[in-house]
Motif scaffolding. Structure first.
Motif, PDB file in Angstrom:
ATOM      1  N   ARG A  48       0.807  -1.061  -0.092  1.00 59.65           N
ATOM      2  CA  ARG A  48       0.002  -0.023   0.097  1.00 59.65           C
ATOM      3  C   ARG A  48       0.908   1.208   0.010  1.00 59.65           C
ATOM      4  NH1 ARG A  48      -5.407   0.608   1.462  1.00 59.65           N
ATOM      5  NH2 ARG A  48      -5.682   2.728   2.286  1.00 59.65           N
ATOM      6  N   LEU A  69       1.058   4.381  -2.975  1.00 55.66           N
ATOM      7  CA  LEU A  69       0.723   5.688  -2.530  1.00 55.66           C
ATOM      8  C   LEU A  69       2.248   6.490  -3.210  1.00 55.66           C
ATOM      9  CD1 LEU A  69      -0.676   5.491   0.910  1.00 55.66           C
ATOM     10  CD2 LEU A  69      -1.575   5.705  -1.245  1.00 55.66           C
ATOM     11  N   PRO A 126      -3.885  10.134  -1.240  1.00 56.57           N
ATOM     12  CA  PRO A 126      -4.727   9.717  -2.071  1.00 56.57           C
ATOM     13  C   PRO A 126      -6.289   9.815  -1.580  1.00 56.57           C
ATOM     14  CG  PRO A 126      -3.991   7.904  -0.956  1.00 56.57           C
ATOM     15  CD  PRO A 126      -3.418   9.255  -0.222  1.00 56.57           C
ATOM     16  N   LEU A 127      -6.380  10.525  -0.574  1.00 56.42           N
ATOM     17  CA  LEU A 127      -7.594  10.417   0.176  1.00 56.42           C
ATOM     18  C   LEU A 127      -8.340  11.795   0.042  1.00 56.42           C
ATOM     19  CD1 LEU A 127      -6.721   8.716   3.555  1.00 56.42           C
ATOM     20  CD2 LEU A 127      -7.479   7.760   1.262  1.00 56.42           C
ATOM     21  N   MET A 141     -13.167   9.000   3.887  1.00 57.40           N
ATOM     22  CA  MET A 141     -12.192   9.290   2.867  1.00 57.40           C
ATOM     23  C   MET A 141     -12.110   8.334   1.640  1.00 57.40           C
ATOM     24  SD  MET A 141     -11.419  11.184   5.123  1.00 57.40           S
ATOM     25  CE  MET A 141     -10.246  12.193   4.387  1.00 57.40           C
ATOM     26  N   GLU A 155     -10.084   6.553  -1.218  1.00 55.29           N
ATOM     27  CA  GLU A 155      -9.011   6.112  -1.750  1.00 55.29           C
ATOM     28  C   GLU A 155      -9.037   6.120  -3.228  1.00 55.29           C
ATOM     29  OE1 GLU A 155      -6.505   1.844  -1.185  1.00 55.29           O
ATOM     30  OE2 GLU A 155      -8.748   2.053  -0.663  1.00 55.29           O
ATOM     31  N   ARG A 211      -7.007   4.328  -6.301  1.00 55.19           N
ATOM     32  CA  ARG A 211      -6.308   3.186  -6.537  1.00 55.19           C
ATOM     33  C   ARG A 211      -6.092   2.846  -8.111  1.00 55.19           C
ATOM     34  NH1 ARG A 211      -8.336  -1.862  -3.052  1.00 55.19           N
ATOM     35  NH2 ARG A 211      -7.382  -2.829  -4.678  1.00 55.19           N
ATOM     36  N   ASP A 231     -16.863  -1.191  -2.412  1.00 56.01           N
ATOM     37  CA  ASP A 231     -15.427  -0.802  -1.711  1.00 56.01           C
ATOM     38  C   ASP A 231     -15.486   0.795  -1.448  1.00 56.01           C
ATOM     39  OD1 ASP A 231     -15.259  -3.347  -1.463  1.00 56.01           O
ATOM     40  OD2 ASP A 231     -13.373  -3.498  -2.746  1.00 56.01           O
ATOM     41  N   TYR A 258     -13.570   2.974  -3.611  1.00 57.99           N
ATOM     42  CA  TYR A 258     -12.530   3.833  -3.976  1.00 57.99           C
ATOM     43  C   TYR A 258     -12.638   4.180  -5.393  1.00 57.99           C
ATOM     44  CZ  TYR A 258     -11.024  -1.027  -5.957  1.00 57.99           C
ATOM     45  OH  TYR A 258     -11.135  -2.305  -6.252  1.00 57.99           O
TER      46      TYR A 258
END
Length: 561
Positions: free
Chosen positions: A20, A24, A39-40, A99, A101, A103, A178, A180
């Motif tokens: 992870r 990032l 990334p949030l 937040m 994410e 990806r 999820d 993201y």
């Protein structure tokens, strides 16, 4: 002492953390985020759809750590941060915010099915019928609202196991449940179909492109020569659109949305969107549905033109050009791209005769009315003549009436007339009798020629009982229509050349009985100077000779430069 299972779980947790962290770090330089929450981003959970509905839309701002509005649009989810003011007052992130994410890897991208994607229809949720915050499922192609835990898209992702969704306004892709955001260049082709884009260089090269494009089903199509769905008796719209797509300055104007971004008219934006889809070279299918444009037409025309009711393409063309002009015109002299292309000018001489005036007098004597039948009496002399100039977007041509009685030999002969014969209406000498608003004799003369000349053959006449159609064929040249040989034209200004030679670029034809029948269009493809016959979804190449053998109803001619 740890068991083997505990050691294995610790190892997996550490590996995930390292992986992870690497992800990032890799995403950091490319996205160039300044926010400490790399990334949030904060976003509203969409738990209550009715809250959004009451607010009437979503804010495009995002909140940083301190509650200020972030400037980097890409770093944040633009869709669901509509609680910014409340959060700013609190001084921190709201309770309902979590937040987002970002990806680059998503295990569900292989489930995306481009065959079922169709962005030609209205962007409404298929459950709530709301047009706020709508997402398209990239697996089944259906539209759903929101992506919070109580939203329809979230529910669909759990029930159907479909995980990849695109926001139809911001074009961002998310994985549900999820939550993201997915950033992957393989999804760019879907964004181009959702909202086609053209650079000014691409627009300039359109008429030189001879390359065919291939749809997902393997069929080949020519950009700009795609069929249009006939949703229900909407062929009168289709032939009008196909004809206007051949008008190069008009097409180029609408291919660049920045040209009309200040317009608040839904009709203007829908027409521009339809133009971009027709000329787009990366479509998933070889045809386009004008559904959203038709909805805008129904609303703007107050259901004068609607799906399921056949209308006249001449009336629709006239209404569309005038409405687009009204929505686009700038404050400077009221000019627009419509008037730049199609507006010409006529000199109109109106003769009002004493007979008409005598009939209007309540105490008119019987002698006047009796002698009025004889065209040579003094009572019928001209008593008033008015000369005025009026602009036009379209010229109406009167066809000679077909013979009432046919003998045995002429029963199968279709009457014909050269285009030059009916153009004499605008020579400044021929008289046209007008009944409304009162009886008068009119003479017309063209004082300014437009860049694109629209001619309309008046085939249909209405009386108290039914509509009649004049079957007379008009013989016209496909190239090099020289107007100055048949109608007097004004002398050009200094250092200017008189451009009176025109080439046909579109020809609309009516087949069948009046009040019924169907419309089709012959249009020219400039890059190869080939002619195509277009009737809804049917597109086929044809010979120029076939264009002149049809019952022409409306034509567009382009001025030779």
């Amino acid at each position: 002492m740890k068991t083997k299972r505990e050691e294995w779980e610790n190892t997996v947790t550490e590996e995930e953390g390292v992986k992870r962290q690497k992800m990032l770090e890799q995403s950091s330089p490319q996205l160039a985020f300044d926010n400490p929450l790399l990334p949030l981003a904060s976003y509203d959970d969409d738990d209550e759809d009715d809250t959004e509905d009451r607010r009437g839309g979503n804010s495009d701002r995002a909140i940083s750590n301190s509650g200020r509005v972030g400037q980097n649009g890409h770093a944040y989810d633009e869709e669901d941060s509509d609680d910014d003011e409340d959060q700013g007052a609190i001084g921190g992130l709201g309770q309902r915010n979590r937040m987002v994410e970002v990806r680059r890897d998503c295990p569900y991208l292989d489930t995306v099915n481009r065959q079922v994607l169709d962005f030609d229809f209205e962007k409404f949720c298929s459950v709530s019928l709301s047009n706020l915050n709508v997402y398209a499922c990239l697996v089944c192609g259906k539209y759903y609202q929101g992506r919070g835990r109580k939203s329809h898209a979230y529910t669909h992702s759990l029930e159907a196991g479909h995980h990849v969704y695109i926001n139809l306004r911001t074009e961002k892709v998310y994985c549900l449940p999820d939550g993201y955001e997915v950033i992957d260049p393989s999804l760019d082709d879907i964004r181009y179909v959702l909202n086609p884009r053209f650079t000014r260089e691409q627009v300039e090269q359109l008429d030189k492109n001879r390359q065919w494009s291939r749809a997902l089903d393997g069929s080949d199509y020519l950009p700009g020569m795609v069929g249009l769905n006939n949703i229900k008796e909407t062929d009168f719209v289709n032939v009008t659109i196909q004809s206007l797509m051949r008008v190069t300055p008009l097409r180029n104007f609408f291919l660049i949305p920045e040209n009309y971004q200040d317009s608040k008219s839904a009709l203007v934006h829908r027409f521009g969107e339809l133009t971009r889809k027709i000329w787009h070279a990366r479509n998933f299918k070889g045809q386009v549905s004008p559904h959203e444009f038709l909805q805008a037409v129904m609303k703007a025309s107050k259901k004068r033109f609607r799906i399921g009711a056949q209308s006249d393409p001449v009336e629709f063309m006239s209404w569309l050009l005038n409405t687009l002009h009204g929505d686009l015109k700038s404050s400077k002299k009221g000019r627009s791209i419509i008037h730049q292309c199609f507006q010409g000018e006529l000199e109109v001489v109106k003769e009002i005769h004493s007979k008409a005036i005598a009939e209007n007098k309540e105490n008119g004597d019987g002698q006047n009315n009796g002698n009025g039948e004889d065209g040579g009496t003094e009572v019928n002399k001209v008593v008033m003549e008015e000369t005025s100039r009026m602009p036009f977007l379209m010229l109406g041509l009167d066809l000679p009436p077909p013979p009432l009685f046919k003998d045995i030999m002429e029963k199968n002969i279709i009457p014909q007339v050269p285009l030059f014969n009916i153009l004499t209406k605008f020579d400044g000498e021929s008289v046209t009798e007008v009944v409304r608003p009162r009886l008068a004799r009119m003479r017309y003369r063209v004082t300014k020629l437009p860049q694109y000349l629209i001619l309309h053959m008046r085939r249909f006449t209405k009386n108290n009982f039914f509509v009649e159609k004049n079957p007379t064929l008009v013989n016209f040249p496909v190239k090099n229509l020289e107007l100055k040989d048949y109608i007097p034209l004004p002398a050009p200004g200094e250092n200017k050349k008189l451009r009176s030679k025109y080439d046909l670029i579109a020809n609309i034809v009516h087949d069948g009985k009046p009040g019924e029948g169907s419309y089709r269009a012959f249009v020219q493809r400039k890059s190869e100077e080939l002619w195509y016959e277009m009737q809804d979804l049917h597109v086929s190449e044809t010979l120029p000779q076939m264009v002149a053998l049809s019952e022409a109803y409306m034509q567009i001619y382009e001025q030779q430069q």
